[in-house]
Design a protein around this motif. Structure first.
Motif, PDB file in Angstrom:
ATOM      1  N   ASP A   1     -32.762  -7.255 -15.511  1.00  0.00           N
ATOM      2  CA  ASP A   1     -32.890  -8.350 -14.547  1.00  0.00           C
ATOM      3  C   ASP A   1     -31.540  -8.627 -13.903  1.00  0.00           C
ATOM      4  O   ASP A   1     -30.608  -9.124 -14.552  1.00  0.00           O
ATOM      5  CB  ASP A   1     -33.402  -9.625 -15.244  1.00  0.00           C
ATOM      6  N   ARG A   2     -31.442  -8.314 -12.621  1.00  0.00           N
ATOM      7  CA  ARG A   2     -30.184  -8.523 -11.905  1.00  0.00           C
ATOM      8  C   ARG A   2     -30.115  -9.938 -11.355  1.00  0.00           C
ATOM      9  O   ARG A   2     -31.142 -10.520 -10.984  1.00  0.00           O
ATOM     10  CB  ARG A   2     -30.048  -7.510 -10.761  1.00  0.00           C
ATOM     11  N   PRO A   3     -28.918 -10.497 -11.241  1.00  0.00           N
ATOM     12  CA  PRO A   3     -28.783 -11.827 -10.657  1.00  0.00           C
ATOM     13  C   PRO A   3     -28.869 -11.760  -9.134  1.00  0.00           C
ATOM     14  O   PRO A   3     -28.968 -10.683  -8.547  1.00  0.00           O
ATOM     15  CB  PRO A   3     -27.386 -12.263 -11.117  1.00  0.00           C
ATOM     16  N   ALA A   4     -28.800 -12.924  -8.516  1.00  0.00           N
ATOM     17  CA  ALA A   4     -28.680 -13.020  -7.063  1.00  0.00           C
ATOM     18  C   ALA A   4     -27.269 -13.507  -6.739  1.00  0.00           C
ATOM     19  O   ALA A   4     -26.542 -13.998  -7.613  1.00  0.00           O
ATOM     20  CB  ALA A   4     -29.715 -13.987  -6.507  1.00  0.00           C
ATOM     21  N   TYR A   5     -26.864 -13.324  -5.504  1.00  0.00           N
ATOM     22  CA  TYR A   5     -25.596 -13.913  -5.083  1.00  0.00           C
ATOM     23  C   TYR A   5     -25.762 -15.428  -4.987  1.00  0.00           C
ATOM     24  O   TYR A   5     -26.785 -15.937  -4.510  1.00  0.00           O
ATOM     25  CB  TYR A   5     -25.157 -13.348  -3.735  1.00  0.00           C
ATOM     26  N   ALA A   6     -24.754 -16.135  -5.459  1.00  0.00           N
ATOM     27  CA  ALA A   6     -24.813 -17.594  -5.442  1.00  0.00           C
ATOM     28  C   ALA A   6     -24.775 -18.116  -4.013  1.00  0.00           C
ATOM     29  O   ALA A   6     -24.138 -17.533  -3.129  1.00  0.00           O
ATOM     30  CB  ALA A   6     -23.653 -18.171  -6.248  1.00  0.00           C
ATOM     31  N   THR A   7     -25.475 -19.204  -3.796  1.00  0.00           N
ATOM     32  CA  THR A   7     -25.489 -19.881  -2.505  1.00  0.00           C
ATOM     33  C   THR A   7     -25.091 -21.341  -2.729  1.00  0.00           C
ATOM     34  O   THR A   7     -24.816 -21.771  -3.855  1.00  0.00           O
ATOM     35  CB  THR A   7     -26.886 -19.807  -1.870  1.00  0.00           C
TER      36      THR A   7
END
Length: 986
Positions: A829-835
């Protein structure tokens, strides 16, 4: 009737499915000599042109007796009635430097003129017979990107069979796709490598689009063992290494390293049995007292403690703390192998080659190192018996049929040191018993082949087939000891999973608990595949060869049973038609992959009946290794006993009913260029597109319909399928230099780009319903690779053999370490870029970016394999000195015979040659007995070659390499290694 020159060319032709380089396949047969005999004549002169009477001219075939004549008073010589074939010619005369030329091609009925000029011999000069310079050719199997290794170049490789395999894989370079290349031994696939003392030569990347092979020739390694000879020859070699000669493992720091050593013994003896039979026997023994290193983070009472605190123990100065520690683990290994071979000429038209190999190995404390503590170790023993038989029938002067048979039996037994529960903290440490526990495995492998070759005026036709079958009978109680998995070590570093639970070792909250009730521990499965092919080498012009063929394949456990693989390639020579300096090559082919036996065995075991495997997600904190009763222990047949936990149900594996064989569509275009007498240069561009690549998926997330087995719910219905794809582009540059008699260099540079959405059958997607979300940089997208090897012959019989390998860093995936999608997998499970909307508690700042560790299901994830490992470089150097004694040997005998009954061709013209021939490889002294003393330095400049860093964002080890690269570059014990070697040859 004794077996003579033509057999070697015939055997080679049938082994690789093509004629030897420039060799008329059928012409050299002894019983055809009278019908198609040729002659060789010429004049021997000095540099001024003055004739030399009394010089010895020797014409040596690949096997059998040499033809020796003496020049007349006018310096002329004539050798009548020479059977067509490929010979080596040597001319010797006292006071002159010896002349040698290999690969002298003699056609049927040809009257070959071979004038020779001898150079004046300098005082005390020693002359070694070496191969002629590399040349380009339009033959289908003479691509200049191929490499043939024999003699001193082969000696420069490792004596250890496992390291030798790594080196040969590095030599071959990257093969198309994620699955690597193939290694053949005398035309057979699989099995252990023969002892190095039994290897005559190695051919790499030859004839890449041949229809005879199921896989592409790029990445293919073919090993040929030594045949028997007409004279008695032998060699014995010892190689040793001890820890005081080496540098230490840098991960140990101030921790003392356990003493270790390595000892190798190799030998080979070959000779005649009768006028119609000969033998070759090789063997080796290794004793490796090696170390492996644990280099993880422990929750322990002190920085020097090797015992982790119990789960649920909070960090406090008086109790436990998190410490990065290094622990050396004693890891001894032994291996012994023995390989006799008999070559028998049954009749003038029938030859039988029989080879047997016995190999036994032991490993103590295997399964340890990196993040695995010594308690997880197991002892492993393995035995392999191999019988290979090759029968060649000469049907007519233009038709040859060959039948091959192989039987292998592999027995292995694995015994764990502990049967306690396995405790795993991801990318921190694993303690307790081995999760694989007891395994007893018995495999039987059969391989039957039949090939026919037809030699016509402008065509060489090959056809045949191969049937392979491997049966596996296995007993295991894997998983019966229970496994507790924690997402991270400290709760302050942890993120909640999709259920909102934070799993941490210091709080005692496991992320997963698994248990296997082994109902039927014995499993049997058999995988079989069939391949049929037909191919034609058509030479409409002397400077043009067009090869076209078709291959048919089928395998059980596949839906598609009719896999058709067309192959096409051409070689077009520019310039002089008889000897072109430039050859343009191109090709296209389909290459299928096979479903592995290991996966079939997994589906038989994990079918919900034989093994009742339960996976519990976020069990209660009372479910702990120290209190197994709190787990109750979650037997799916008694679901009510699992109170206090969330019972997920069974974990099963199955095969997709629509499973197809993956295939690669590969095309290549390149140029082979002659560099005068210096050597050759090959530049090749390859494009590969793979479809139906293997991957895994959790069916329960794709189809929410509840699945039941005997009334028990299936929570994780894992399925092997073939829905992936990849695209790859490679540019390779292969130089080959033969400068004079003493310098050979060969190697490659490869520029590689690859993208895929799966890395193999065990790869689960991040988004179960969208495999394309994982399309990106492939795990085999190593951008740059460089390999250079060679040999330098110095005065006084000193040989230098350098070898350099370097590559860009290997990509690695960055993942959260938690189960966000509910498929039971913690590493996909890969993360997402933070917003701006990302919660601070879910945010993590790294050098690769700032990530949101708990993204919603519809958020785009970071690219796959975003991380890049460190670059790697290693330089090896072997230095050897030869001492000769005993009587002098005639010119054609220097360095030993080149084979005898039923052998293969002499060392190929691309390999750089070997002055010592197939029995010692070092420069020959010209004496009957040769003693060589050498030193081999591996990773001479002590480069710190590290493995890819940890990609788990929940681990304190994220972004850090925790072990050495291994393989060609280093061992677990040391960076630079120095080995002392000695060999005796007669």
């Amino acid at each position: 009737m004794s077996l003579r020159a033509g057999w070697n060319s015939v055997l080679f032709a049938l082994v690789v499915g093509a004629p030897a380089v420039g060799v008329p396949v059928l012409a050299p047969l002894p019983f055809l000599a009278a019908q198609q005999a040729a002659s060789v004549h010429g004049t021997v002169a000095d540099p001024s042109g003055a004739v030399i009477p009394g010089a010895t001219v020797t014409l040596t075939p690949p096997s059998g007796k040499a033809i020796v004549v003496t020049t007349q008073g006018d310096g002329s010589y004539t050798i009548p009635s020479v059977p067509p074939g490929v010979y080596s010619e040597t001319v010797t005369m006292q006071g002159f430097a010896s002349y040698a030329k290999l690969n002298v091609r003699i056609a049927p009925g040809q009257a070959l003129n071979a004038d020779v000029k001898l150079a004046i011999q300098e005082q005390s000069q020693q002359v070694n017979v070496t191969a002629e310079g590399a040349t380009v050719s339009v033959d289908s199997d003479s691509n200049a990107s191929a490499t043939v290794i024999s003699g001193k170049d082969l000696d420069a490789l490792s004596d250890d069979p496992d390291e030798l395999e790594s080196e040969l894989t590095a030599l071959a370079g990257p093969s198309p796709g994620p699955n690597g290349g193939q290694i053949y031994v005398d035309g057979f696939t699989g099995g252990q490598l023969p002892p190095k003392s039994s290897i005559r030569e190695v051919r790499i990347n030859q004839n890449p689009f041949s229809a005879q092979y199921d896989k592409s020739g790029y990445g293919r390694v073919e090993i040929f063992t030594k045949p028997g000879t007409d004279k008695l020859h032998g060699n014995y070699m010892m190689s040793g290494n001890a820890n005081f000669l080496n540098t230490s493992n840098p991960f140990l720091g101030d921790t003392p390293q356990l003493p270790y050593h390595t000892l190798f013994m190799l030998g080979n003896i070959t000779g005649p049995i009768s006028p119609k039979a000969s033998f070759s026997v090789g063997g080796s023994h290794r004793d490796i007292e090696q170390n492996t290193i644990f280099d993880g983070t422990l929750l322990a009472a002190s920085p020097t403690s090797t015992t982790p605190c119990a789960p649920g123990t909070p960090t406090a100065p008086s109790t436990c703390g998190a410490y990065i520690t290094a622990i050396p683990v004693f890891y001894p290994q032994t291996r012994t192998d023995f390989a006799p071979r008999v070559d028998l000429q049954v009749t003038g038209n029938n030859t039988l080659v029989t080879r047997y190999q016995f190999e036994t190995s032991t490993w103590v404390n295997d399964g340890t190192g990196n993040f695995d503590l010594p308690s997880t170790a197991y002892n492993l023993t393995q035995t392999e018996n191999t019988l290979q038989m090759t029968d060649t029938q000469i049907i007519s002067p233009r038709v040859i049929n060959e039948t091959r048979f192989e039987y292998q039996r592999d027995l292995s037994a694995q015994t764990p040191l502990s049967t306690g529960p396995t405790v795993s903290v991801q990318n921190n440490f694993t303690s307790g018993g081995s999760p694989t526990q007891q395994i007893n495995d018995h495999q039987d492998h059969f391989e039957v082949m039949n090939y026919t070759s037809i030699d016509l005026k402008h065509n060489f036709i090959r056809m045949g087939g191969r049937l392979r079958s491997t049966g596996d009978a296995q007993y295991t109680d894997s998983g019966s000891n229970q496994t507790f998995t924690y997402s991270c070590l400290l709760h302050t570093d942890c993120q909640a999973d999709s259920s909102g639970v934070v799993s941490a070792y210091d709080t005692g909250q496991a992320a997963q608990y698994s248990y296997t009730d082994v109902v039927h521990g014995s499993t049997h499965a058999t995988v079989a595949d069939l391949g049929l092919y037909a191919e034609d080498d058509w030479k409409p012009k002397p400077n043009l060869t067009i090869t076209y063929g078709l291959r048919y394949e089928t395998q059980n456990y596949m839906r598609d049973h009719h896999d058709i693989a067309p192959r096409l390639n051409f070689a077009w020579g520019l310039g002089k038609k008889s000897a072109p300096a430039t050859v343009v090559r191109g090709g296209f082919g389909l290459f299928y992959e096979r479903f592995s036996l290991t996966n079939v065995v997994t589906t038989r075991q994990q079918n919900g009946t034989n093994f009742l495997s339960t996976l519990v997600r976020d069990p209660s904190s009372t479910c702990s290794p120290s209190d197994p009763s709190g787990c109750s222990p979650c037997n799916p047949t008694a679901a009510s006993s699992c109170t206090g936990s969330t019972l997920e149900g069974l974990q099963t594996y199955s095969i997709d009913p629509n499973l197809r064989a993956p295939y690669i569509m590969q095309s290549a275009l390149g140029v082979d260029q002659q560099l005068g007498k210096l050597g050759t240069l090959s530049i090749t561009y390859q494009n590969m597109h793979g479809v139906h690549e293997f991957n895994s998926i959790d069916d329960s997330l794709v189809d929410p319909t509840p699945q039941l087995i005997n009334g028990v719910p299936v929570a994780y219905a894992y399925r092997f399928q073939s829905e992936g794809e990849f695209n790859q582009n490679m540019l390779s540059i292969n130089p080959r230099i033969n400068y004079g008699r003493g310098i050979t260099l060969w190697g490659y540079y490869i520029l590689n780009y690859a993208k895929s959405d799966t890395s193999g059958s065990g790869d689960f997607p991040t988004l179960p319903t969208d495999l394309r979300a994982d399309y990106g940089r492939a795990s085999f997208d190593v951008r740059n690779r460089l390999f250079m090897g060679g040999s330098f012959t110095l005065p006084h019989l000193i040989t230098l053999s350098p070898m350099l390998v370097a590559s860009s860093g290997q990509p690695f995936n960055i993942y959260t370490g938690t189960d966000l999608n509910g498929d039971g997998q913690l590493n996909n499970d890969r993360p997402a870029y933070a917003t701006a909307a990302t919660l601070a508690a879910n945010m993590k700042v790294t050098k690769y970016g700032t990530f949101d560790l708990n993204p919603s299901s519809n958020e785009a994830r970071i690219p796959v394999n975003l991380g890049n490992g460190p670059a790697l470089v290693s330089f090896n150097l072997r230095v050897a000195k030869v001492f000769g004694f005993g009587g002098e040997v005639g010119g054609h005998d220097k360095g030993g015979d080149n084979g005898g009954h039923g052998g293969g061709p002499p060392g190929g013209h691309h390999g750089g040659g070997g002055g010592g021939g197939p029995f010692g490889g070092n420069a020959s002294s010209g004496r009957r007995y040769n003693l060589s003393i050498g030193v081999q330095a591996s990773n001479l400049f002590n480069d710190v070659d590290l493995a890819a860093p940890t990609g788990n964002l929940s681990s304190p080890e994220f972004g850090r390499s925790t072990q050495l690269q291994g393989g060609f570059y280093t061992t677990n014990s040391a960076l630079r290694r120095i080995a002392l070697q000695t060999s005796f040859t007669f």
